[in-house]
Design a protein around this motif. Structure first.
Motif, PDB file in Angstrom:
ATOM      1  N   VAL A  34      -4.862  -1.138   0.634  1.00 19.04           N
ATOM      2  CA  VAL A  34      -5.733  -0.836   1.770  1.00 19.04           C
ATOM      3  C   VAL A  34      -7.171  -0.650   1.302  1.00 19.04           C
ATOM      4  O   VAL A  34      -8.108  -1.082   1.975  1.00 19.04           O
ATOM      5  N   THR A  38      -7.738  -6.933   2.062  1.00 20.45           N
ATOM      6  CA  THR A  38      -8.012  -7.086   3.495  1.00 20.45           C
ATOM      7  C   THR A  38      -6.833  -6.496   4.274  1.00 20.45           C
ATOM      8  O   THR A  38      -5.778  -6.205   3.710  1.00 20.45           O
ATOM      9  N   THR A  39      -7.030  -6.344   5.551  1.00 21.93           N
ATOM     10  CA  THR A  39      -5.977  -5.789   6.402  1.00 21.93           C
ATOM     11  C   THR A  39      -4.740  -6.679   6.373  1.00 21.93           C
ATOM     12  O   THR A  39      -3.612  -6.186   6.238  1.00 21.93           O
ATOM     13  N   LEU A  81      -4.477   2.396   7.051  1.00 22.01           N
ATOM     14  CA  LEU A  81      -5.388   1.477   7.749  1.00 22.01           C
ATOM     15  C   LEU A  81      -6.081   2.181   8.914  1.00 22.01           C
ATOM     16  O   LEU A  81      -7.264   1.932   9.175  1.00 22.01           O
ATOM     17  N   LYS A  84      -8.823   4.148   7.414  1.00 22.80           N
ATOM     18  CA  LYS A  84      -9.881   3.233   6.964  1.00 22.80           C
ATOM     19  C   LYS A  84     -10.743   2.768   8.130  1.00 22.80           C
ATOM     20  O   LYS A  84     -11.971   2.733   8.045  1.00 22.80           O
ATOM     21  N   PHE A  85     -10.113   2.425   9.249  1.00 25.21           N
ATOM     22  CA  PHE A  85     -10.871   1.910  10.384  1.00 25.21           C
ATOM     23  C   PHE A  85     -11.617   3.005  11.143  1.00 25.21           C
ATOM     24  O   PHE A  85     -12.638   2.736  11.744  1.00 25.21           O
TER      25      PHE A  85
END
Length: 87
Positions: A34, A38-39, A81, A84-85
């Motif tokens: 992560v 990339t996602t 994720l 992270k976002f």
């Protein structure tokens, strides 16, 4: 609020150790993916790892394949994720 916390802790205490181990090792594998990947790489690789782990368990006769184990291996990826976002 105290009762809600007690209920949450009670539910968490009822999670089997096997599932917690899947979650722990899934988080160890997912964290660098992560951070540096990339996602799609993180999601794809963790789906692959989750399913492969269950296949290995079945072939080595450690346990029967279990979708819940695969889910607990993959779940840290989604949580990381989300962090992270949101940051």
């Amino acid at each position: 609020m105290k009762e809600v916390l007690k209920r949450v802790l009670s539910v968490m205490a009822s999670i089997p150790t096997d599932k917690l181990l899947h979650f722990f090792y899934g988080s160890i594998i997912a964290t660098p993916l992560v951070i540096w990947g990339t996602t799609m790489e993180a999601v794809g690789f963790m789906i692959f790892v989750s399913i492969l782990k269950e296949i290995v368990d079945a072939k080595m006769r450690f346990s029967t394949p279990n979708a819940t184990d695969a889910l607990f291996t993959f779940l840290p990826t989604l949580l990381l994720l989300a962090v992270k976002f949101l940051s």
